[in-house]
Write an enzyme that holds these catalytic residues in place. Structure first.
Site, short mmCIF file in Angstrom:
data_model
loop_
_atom_site.label_atom_id
_atom_site.label_comp_id
_atom_site.label_asym_id
_atom_site.label_seq_id
_atom_site.Cartn_x
_atom_site.Cartn_y
_atom_site.Cartn_z
N ARG A 1 0.83 -1.20 0.00
CA ARG A 1 0.00 0.00 0.00
C ARG A 1 0.87 1.26 0.00
NH1 ARG A 1 -3.86 -1.20 5.03
NH2 ARG A 1 -1.82 -1.82 5.85
N ASP B 1 0.96 5.63 0.45
CA ASP B 1 0.28 6.70 1.16
C ASP B 1 -0.27 7.75 0.20
OD1 ASP B 1 0.92 5.60 3.66
OD2 ASP B 1 2.87 6.60 3.69
N ARG C 1 10.26 7.49 3.56
CA ARG C 1 10.23 8.94 3.73
C ARG C 1 10.93 9.39 5.01
NH1 ARG C 1 4.07 10.11 3.30
NH2 ARG C 1 4.76 12.24 3.83
#
Length: 257
Positions: free
Chosen positions: A51, A53, A198
């Site tokens: 998945r 974001d 990130r």
């Protein structure tokens, strides 16, 4: 029949991958399932390799789905793409055994983070790249990043909202390079934690800007404390390049180990 799809998308207009209910905000999964269900003339649900974001893109996300509808791969590819918004397309479709799982059959995932490093913010491709005005030493970032290689506890680089049962991941490759005004970070691991890439990038930027020494990354990894690490880098610079699978599944070369 079970099918695997390679899906490309610009995540800028979506609230991430995961469908959030019939009245929820737009997501890539919801758009894809609507298009598939239309082509199949039956309800279709998909499972993805990983998945993403809100605001994160994918060059080749892999999903699988089951259907009793008789359609050839070309019909799935073109028919579904024709029913998707312009920011999403199906690149390929391959029939796979029922034992195949886009998520659990994958042996690795690969991401790239790209940013423009100059005084002035970018106008062109700004939806696909982040921006850092501080001068960055990409070579120092690369050296510092090598401390993350191997199987480690990445608690220092996971969000507090991460639902994974543990923080151990095998980081197989990480590299930082400069191409003109652009700095690119590519990373490959068996799997990733929520915001892991990130958060790693955000900490490497502190090293690249000279705010922290190169050995700070190793210290963060050992300390396992997210509050001591750098900020989370913006989402638009991140692209999920691809998952990688063993060759026995017969998937295209770009997603095969």
């Amino acid at each position: 029949m079970r099918y695997a799809l390679g899906v490309e998308y610009d995540g800028g207009g979506f609230q991430g991958w995961q469908a959030l209910g019939p009245s929820g905000p737009p997501t890539v999964q919801a758009a894809l399932e609507r298009a598939l269900s239309s082509v199949a003339d039956q309800a279709i649900t998909v499972t993805c390799a990983g998945r993403t974001d809100a605001g994160v893109h994918a060059e080749c996300q892999v999903v699988h789905f089951d259907s009793t509808a008789e359609r050839d791969p070309r019909a799935w590819t073109l028919g579904v793409t024709g029913r998707l918004p312009p920011a999403v397309c199906v690149r390929w479709c391959v029939p796979v055994p029922l034992e195949f799982s886009a998520r659990f059959s994958a042996r690795a995932r690969r991401y790239r983070y790209r940013l423009v490093n100059r005084q002035v913010r970018p106008a062109l491709y700004r939806q696909l790249m982040a921006w850092e005005r501080r001068p960055l030493d990409a070579e120092a970032m690369h050296r510092a990043a090598q401390a993350l290689l191997g199987e480690n506890d990445f608690s220092a680089f996971r969000t507090v909202h991460c639902q994974a049962p543990h923080a151990r991941r095998d980081l197989q490759e990480i590299g930082v390079r400069r191409v003109g005004e652009t700095v690119e970070i590519e990373v490959q691991a068996n799997a990733f934690l929520h915001h892991m890439v990130r958060n790693i990038v955000g900490s490497l930027l502190e090293v690249g800007a000279g705010a922290q020494p190169e050995d700070w990354i190793a210290q963060l990894l050992a300390g396992r404390d997210r509050t001591l690490a750098g900020p989370t880098a913006p989402p638009q610079g991140l692209v999920f390049l691809r998952p990688l699978y063993p060759p026995e599944w017969g998937l295209p070369a770009e997603v095969t180990l």
